[in-house]
Scaffold this active site. Sequence first.
Site, PDB file in Angstrom:
ATOM      1  NE  ARG A  27      -3.882  -2.340   2.127  1.00 53.91           N
ATOM      2  CZ  ARG A  27      -3.887  -3.657   1.869  1.00 53.91           C
ATOM      3  NH1 ARG A  27      -2.743  -4.312   1.707  1.00 53.91           N
ATOM      4  NH2 ARG A  27      -5.041  -4.313   1.780  1.00 53.91           N
ATOM      5  CG  ASP A 325      -2.428 -14.310   4.960  1.00 46.47           C
ATOM      6  OD1 ASP A 325      -3.166 -14.929   4.166  1.00 46.47           O
ATOM      7  OD2 ASP A 325      -2.150 -13.109   4.833  1.00 46.47           O
TER       8      ASP A 325
HETATM    9  C1  S3P Z   1      -4.216  -9.141   2.064  1.00 43.83           C
HETATM   10  C2  S3P Z   1      -5.459  -9.634   2.331  1.00 43.83           C
HETATM   11  C3  S3P Z   1      -5.734 -11.056   2.544  1.00 43.83           C
HETATM   12  C4  S3P Z   1      -4.467 -11.851   2.840  1.00 43.83           C
HETATM   13  C5  S3P Z   1      -3.342 -11.479   1.908  1.00 43.83           C
HETATM   14  C6  S3P Z   1      -3.017  -9.996   2.026  1.00 43.83           C
HETATM   15  C7  S3P Z   1      -4.052  -7.684   1.825  1.00 43.83           C
HETATM   16  O1  S3P Z   1      -6.322 -11.590   1.373  1.00 43.83           O
HETATM   17  O2  S3P Z   1      -4.726 -13.226   2.749  1.00 43.83           O
HETATM   18  O3  S3P Z   1      -2.173 -12.214   2.209  1.00 43.83           O
HETATM   19  O4  S3P Z   1      -2.905  -7.184   1.856  1.00 43.83           O
HETATM   20  O5  S3P Z   1      -5.071  -7.018   1.613  1.00 43.83           O
HETATM   21  P1  S3P Z   1      -7.914 -11.475   1.109  1.00 43.83           P
HETATM   22  O6  S3P Z   1      -8.225 -10.074   0.875  1.00 43.83           O
HETATM   23  O7  S3P Z   1      -8.141 -12.321  -0.133  1.00 43.83           O
HETATM   24  O8  S3P Z   1      -8.556 -12.052   2.315  1.00 43.83           O
END
Ligand code: S3P
Length: 455
Positions: A27, A325
């Site tokens: 981000r 995760d």
């Molecule tokens: C993330 C959101 C999660 C996570 C990924 C990172 C993010 O995924 O599993 O490792 O940085 O927004 P999802 O949005 O599919 O839940």
Amino acid sequence: MNILTSAPASGLMGDVKIPGDKSISHRSLIIGTLSIGETKVSGLLEGEDVLGTAEAMRQLGADIYKDDQGIWHIHGVGIGGLKQPKETIEMGNSGTSVRLIMGLIATHPLEITFTGDRSLSGRPMKRVTEPLREFGASFKGNEKGTLPITVRGTGDALPIKHHMKVASAQVKSALMLGALNTAGTSVIYEFIPSRDHTERMFRQFGVPITEEKITLESGVKATKITVTGQGELKPQVLNIPADPSSAAFPIVAALITKGSDITLKNIGLNPARTGLFITLQEMGADLTMQNKRLECGEPVADIRVRYSCLKAITVPKDRAPSMIDEYPILCAAAAHAEGVTVMRGLEELRVKESDRIAVMVEGLLASGVEVREHKNGMSIKGGRGVKGGCTVKTHLDHRIAMSFLILGMNAQEPISVDDGTVIETSFPSFTALFNTLGANIYSPMVQIYTPLKME
Ligand code: S3P
């Protein structure tokens, strides 16, 4: 392929420096690109996924480099200032990169094709492309909605009003990024809370954003997020906290290895990310949060971890988004916890870098751990020792590789993973760091015989 093997370890001791948060690092590069002027970032995760996002932002016109002190500089182009790249954007293994950047492109008059590795090319993208159509963007690809996909963004986006269908911070963030180059106010209703790093960083960069807990007419509770587009983002100086999802590996390793006592510095404790820590405490883990403070708009603390006798629990289903995760490494803790640990509500685990339910079950069985697969989770009977003596397939999934190397630290026989290179995705210093703490992770000698070509 690079096999890595983990043999029994002695107690882990010392202070641990965990790399920067992956979600926040992505981000910072994307939002830094959208501000005019220079954003400086320290603590950026230099794993393959984040470096891929940096490269994509360069392709879109940002000037991004790292100085001698390790600080990253992002010279942004401003909202609406992205340029058409000459090439395809190759996103490697990173679902976060591709989904967030598709959101960004959806409201810029650009046409870009996104590709990824074998793992990413199997992951669902309709969850993000369908809602992005509401801005006026269009997408070309295959029926299944997987990569490669060509995004045709619109220069004249309409604000959206969207009800989230999956609990996904990536989808929410894609929509919020799309809203930035859209005149007017876009509204997103979120029903199951997911990580809010985008919301926090938008606020920090000066994006007009509101968040409100509401009850819809139907009686359903939601968080209503509004983002007003086409403002000007102010560049920032960011200090990224260490990643709680990476911290999870040494934390579980210390909990299950007799004699361990380690302290992890500057770990992000965003409440949408701390599900594993709460779960481990309920299992009897000795975790102490020290020196709590705020960094980068995020709560952080140092965490002291000591070896503990763990007991099994049933993990509440509604905790899943805050530890999504962390289930692979929770499996290693469960294998050492007395009783049956039950994990449910994990449908999303089937569409991560691998089908993490199937792949964990396969590896646990090979390691001699009693496990039952459910459609939406798994149950693990722990506390009976781990046999090991196997090589586990990682299926291009970094968290699978790291979880089995941790399991190998306390198995009767070493555990190997077929491809250790996948760890570069999120935790490049993993092997060196663990070996400094007292682990025994190594590449077994592989003799490669290349026959001479006879003319
Ligand atoms: C993330 C959101 C999660 C996570 C990924 C990172 C993010 O995924 O599993 O490792 O940085 O927004 P999802 O949005 O599919 O839940």
